[in-house]
Design a protein around this motif. Sequence first.
Motif, PDB file in Angstrom:
ATOM      1  N   UNK A 114     -52.519  45.151 -76.134  1.00 28.26           N
ATOM      2  CA  UNK A 114     -51.767  44.215 -75.300  1.00 28.26           C
ATOM      3  C   UNK A 114     -52.013  44.450 -73.822  1.00 28.26           C
ATOM      4  N   UNK A 115     -51.763  43.403 -73.046  1.00 31.68           N
ATOM      5  CA  UNK A 115     -51.935  43.506 -71.594  1.00 31.68           C
ATOM      6  C   UNK A 115     -50.816  42.712 -70.929  1.00 31.68           C
ATOM      7  N   UNK A 116     -50.662  42.897 -69.627  1.00 30.81           N
ATOM      8  CA  UNK A 116     -49.613  42.188 -68.890  1.00 30.81           C
ATOM      9  C   UNK A 116     -50.235  41.216 -67.898  1.00 30.81           C
ATOM     10  N   UNK A 117     -49.372  40.420 -67.314  1.00 32.47           N
ATOM     11  CA  UNK A 117     -49.796  39.425 -66.336  1.00 32.47           C
ATOM     12  C   UNK A 117     -48.958  39.644 -65.082  1.00 32.47           C
ATOM     13  N   UNK A 118     -49.627  39.770 -63.939  1.00 28.71           N
ATOM     14  CA  UNK A 118     -48.923  39.941 -62.659  1.00 28.71           C
ATOM     15  C   UNK A 118     -48.847  38.563 -62.006  1.00 28.71           C
ATOM     16  N   UNK A 119     -47.640  38.066 -61.817  1.00 33.86           N
ATOM     17  CA  UNK A 119     -47.521  36.707 -61.267  1.00 33.86           C
ATOM     18  C   UNK A 119     -47.247  36.719 -59.758  1.00 33.86           C
ATOM     19  N   UNK A 120     -47.318  37.900 -59.165  1.00 37.42           N
ATOM     20  CA  UNK A 120     -47.056  38.009 -57.731  1.00 37.42           C
ATOM     21  C   UNK A 120     -45.697  38.649 -57.470  1.00 37.42           C
ATOM     22  N   UNK A 121     -44.841  38.640 -58.538  1.00 41.17           N
ATOM     23  CA  UNK A 121     -43.512  39.237 -58.347  1.00 41.17           C
ATOM     24  C   UNK A 121     -43.200  40.260 -59.422  1.00 41.17           C
ATOM     25  N   UNK A 122     -43.640  39.969 -60.652  1.00 44.67           N
ATOM     26  CA  UNK A 122     -43.352  40.931 -61.721  1.00 44.67           C
ATOM     27  C   UNK A 122     -44.470  40.920 -62.770  1.00 44.67           C
ATOM     28  N   UNK A 123     -44.472  42.000 -63.597  1.00 39.90           N
ATOM     29  CA  UNK A 123     -45.410  42.092 -64.715  1.00 39.90           C
ATOM     30  C   UNK A 123     -44.734  41.543 -65.957  1.00 39.90           C
ATOM     31  N   UNK A 124     -45.407  40.612 -66.648  1.00 43.09           N
ATOM     32  CA  UNK A 124     -44.853  40.064 -67.879  1.00 43.09           C
ATOM     33  C   UNK A 124     -45.910  40.113 -68.959  1.00 43.09           C
ATOM     34  N   UNK A 125     -45.527  39.879 -70.232  1.00 42.56           N
ATOM     35  CA  UNK A 125     -46.513  39.984 -71.321  1.00 42.56           C
ATOM     36  C   UNK A 125     -47.562  38.865 -71.247  1.00 42.56           C
ATOM     37  N   UNK A 126     -48.747  39.174 -71.723  1.00 43.26           N
ATOM     38  CA  UNK A 126     -49.874  38.237 -71.723  1.00 43.26           C
ATOM     39  C   UNK A 126     -50.239  37.969 -73.184  1.00 43.26           C
ATOM     40  N   UNK A 133     -53.028  47.908 -72.090  1.00 47.76           N
ATOM     41  CA  UNK A 133     -54.325  48.316 -71.541  1.00 47.76           C
ATOM     42  C   UNK A 133     -54.459  47.996 -70.059  1.00 47.76           C
ATOM     43  N   UNK A 134     -53.483  47.249 -69.494  1.00 50.00           N
ATOM     44  CA  UNK A 134     -53.567  46.939 -68.067  1.00 50.00           C
ATOM     45  C   UNK A 134     -52.927  45.598 -67.767  1.00 50.00           C
ATOM     46  N   UNK A 135     -53.261  45.064 -66.602  1.00 50.38           N
ATOM     47  CA  UNK A 135     -52.726  43.732 -66.272  1.00 50.38           C
ATOM     48  C   UNK A 135     -53.787  42.874 -65.604  1.00 50.38           C
ATOM     49  N   UNK A 136     -53.568  41.572 -65.724  1.00 48.82           N
ATOM     50  CA  UNK A 136     -54.404  40.583 -65.033  1.00 48.82           C
ATOM     51  C   UNK A 136     -53.524  39.849 -64.048  1.00 48.82           C
ATOM     52  N   UNK A 137     -54.113  39.430 -62.944  1.00 51.21           N
ATOM     53  CA  UNK A 137     -53.332  38.732 -61.933  1.00 51.21           C
ATOM     54  C   UNK A 137     -53.472  37.227 -62.134  1.00 51.21           C
ATOM     55  N   UNK A 138     -52.372  36.525 -62.152  1.00 52.86           N
ATOM     56  CA  UNK A 138     -52.421  35.064 -62.269  1.00 52.86           C
ATOM     57  C   UNK A 138     -53.074  34.509 -60.992  1.00 52.86           C
ATOM     58  N   UNK A 189     -51.059  33.951 -57.857  1.00 54.69           N
ATOM     59  CA  UNK A 189     -50.562  35.119 -57.125  1.00 54.69           C
ATOM     60  C   UNK A 189     -51.499  35.466 -55.968  1.00 54.69           C
ATOM     61  N   UNK A 190     -52.753  35.010 -56.082  1.00 57.74           N
ATOM     62  CA  UNK A 190     -53.720  35.155 -54.994  1.00 57.74           C
ATOM     63  C   UNK A 190     -53.769  36.594 -54.452  1.00 57.74           C
ATOM     64  N   UNK A 191     -53.834  37.541 -55.374  1.00 57.96           N
ATOM     65  CA  UNK A 191     -53.821  38.959 -54.991  1.00 57.96           C
ATOM     66  C   UNK A 191     -55.260  39.461 -54.895  1.00 57.96           C
ATOM     67  N   UNK A 192     -55.503  40.414 -53.983  1.00 56.71           N
ATOM     68  CA  UNK A 192     -56.847  40.985 -53.861  1.00 56.71           C
ATOM     69  C   UNK A 192     -57.204  41.778 -55.126  1.00 56.71           C
ATOM     70  N   UNK A 193     -56.187  42.330 -55.803  1.00 52.70           N
ATOM     71  CA  UNK A 193     -56.429  42.978 -57.101  1.00 52.70           C
ATOM     72  C   UNK A 193     -56.382  41.892 -58.178  1.00 52.70           C
ATOM     73  N   UNK A 194     -57.532  41.637 -58.788  1.00 53.04           N
ATOM     74  CA  UNK A 194     -57.624  40.574 -59.800  1.00 53.04           C
ATOM     75  C   UNK A 194     -57.209  41.068 -61.182  1.00 53.04           C
ATOM     76  N   UNK A 195     -57.414  42.365 -61.397  1.00 53.44           N
ATOM     77  CA  UNK A 195     -57.058  42.949 -62.691  1.00 53.44           C
ATOM     78  C   UNK A 195     -56.998  44.455 -62.524  1.00 53.44           C
ATOM     79  N   UNK A 196     -56.303  45.094 -63.452  1.00 49.58           N
ATOM     80  CA  UNK A 196     -56.272  46.562 -63.419  1.00 49.58           C
ATOM     81  C   UNK A 196     -56.258  47.081 -64.857  1.00 49.58           C
ATOM     82  N   UNK A 197     -57.176  47.970 -65.162  1.00 50.97           N
ATOM     83  CA  UNK A 197     -57.202  48.607 -66.480  1.00 50.97           C
ATOM     84  C   UNK A 197     -56.479  49.942 -66.378  1.00 50.97           C
ATOM     85  N   UNK A 198     -55.554  50.172 -67.305  1.00 49.92           N
ATOM     86  CA  UNK A 198     -54.931  51.493 -67.397  1.00 49.92           C
ATOM     87  C   UNK A 198     -55.891  52.338 -68.249  1.00 49.92           C
TER      88      UNK A 198
END
Length: 353
Positions: free
Chosen positions: A87-99, A225-230, A233-242
Amino acid sequence: MDGLKIAVVGAGIAGLTAALALQRVGTDVLVLEQEQRPGGVLVTERPGGRWVVEGGPDSWLASDPELATLARELGVAERIIGQQAAGASRWDGRRLGPLAVGEAAKLLGFEVEGSDLRAGFQTFKTGMADIIEALVAALRPGTLRRAGVTAARPTAHGYRLSATGGSAIDVAGMVIALPLFAAARLLLGLDAAVAHSLQEVTYLPSLSVSLAYRREQIGTPLEGTGFLTAPQANDVVRACTFASLKFAGRAPGGHVLLRAFLAWGEGEARSLAHARLTSILKISGEPLWARVFHWPRAIPVYKPGHAERLAVVRERLAAFPPIALCGAGCDGPGVSACVRSARAAAQAVLSRG
Ligand SMILES: Cc1cc2nc3c(=O)[nH]c(=O)nc-3n(C[C@H](O)[C@H](O)[C@H](O)COP(=O)(O)OP(=O)(O)OC[C@H]3O[C@@H](n4cnc5c(N)ncnc54)[C@H](O)[C@@H]3O)c2cc1C
């Protein structure tokens, strides 16, 4: 092709696999690689022998057996490990939620079947370079030579290759296992239409920063396994693997290894990655160390009509002495696809003998 020398240009996973396939049937093979280190974009660092840090691919889809088959042939299948988190999460700019399963691939722009994703990913105990080290060890001593190939000219008996340093190498045939922009440069003097066609495949850059922390520095409980940025959210971090959760043995006990993928070319990568992860994962203090990997031209992008264009290229190349193309730019960008592509290229050159 017994006794005849075949050159393999490029010692990424594709070139090394093609070389092994040629060697296995008694062909005299010479692998020409411009860099000191074989493996191409497949690079693993092992700081202090206690961490496993990937600079390129970190795994392959378990549903595709090609790489595991190669590992078995090389006697290193027992080094294969499966992912230990799901499983992985999704960063929407404010919080991490399930993907949802499949959403990750969609966000990354890949087309992957849900059933393939559910089978998970595999890697090697001490990193993806395990397979490169096994391939190099299986090749006869002297097979791998450090030389960049700058041109290939057909001769009565094959090709004369021009290599960096001014040397000329005569071979009966060749397998080109290069990124296609490099293959195009090499083939320009042979067939300009082929070179032009290969340039249709463009390559996206990749910038990743691996950061090491003590577990207690991470304020947010890490899951999956990490998170992806929606995108919104326009974040410089597009994804992060744990990384140390995804696979065992990536970090020593009590430590965490994270790998952030950044939008290309946005300032100082290390401090940007740490600053954004600090905010997203509530990290305290500085990383123990960080390692940045820049790949200006990393991932091939196929335009519509790619397979047809490549078929025409291969048809045109059939008019020349034995020559075959393989690797990420040709038959799929994943490591298993590269292995398959390389085996087919070796076969294609042999069939012309
Ligand atoms: C950051 C990143 C993450 C990835 N993640 C994954 C993943 O998780 N799973 C997956 O399946 N795939 C992944 N991929 C894709 C996969 O790793 C690559 O597509 C594959 O490893 C490419 O192998 P290759 O042998 O075709 O090419 P390369 O690895 O590019 O090798 C080509 C070689 O040719 C050499 N060369 C270039 N020009 C010359 C010349 N003129 N003369 C001699 N040598 C030359 C280069 O130095 C290089 O060693 C990832 C790729 C990147 C970059």
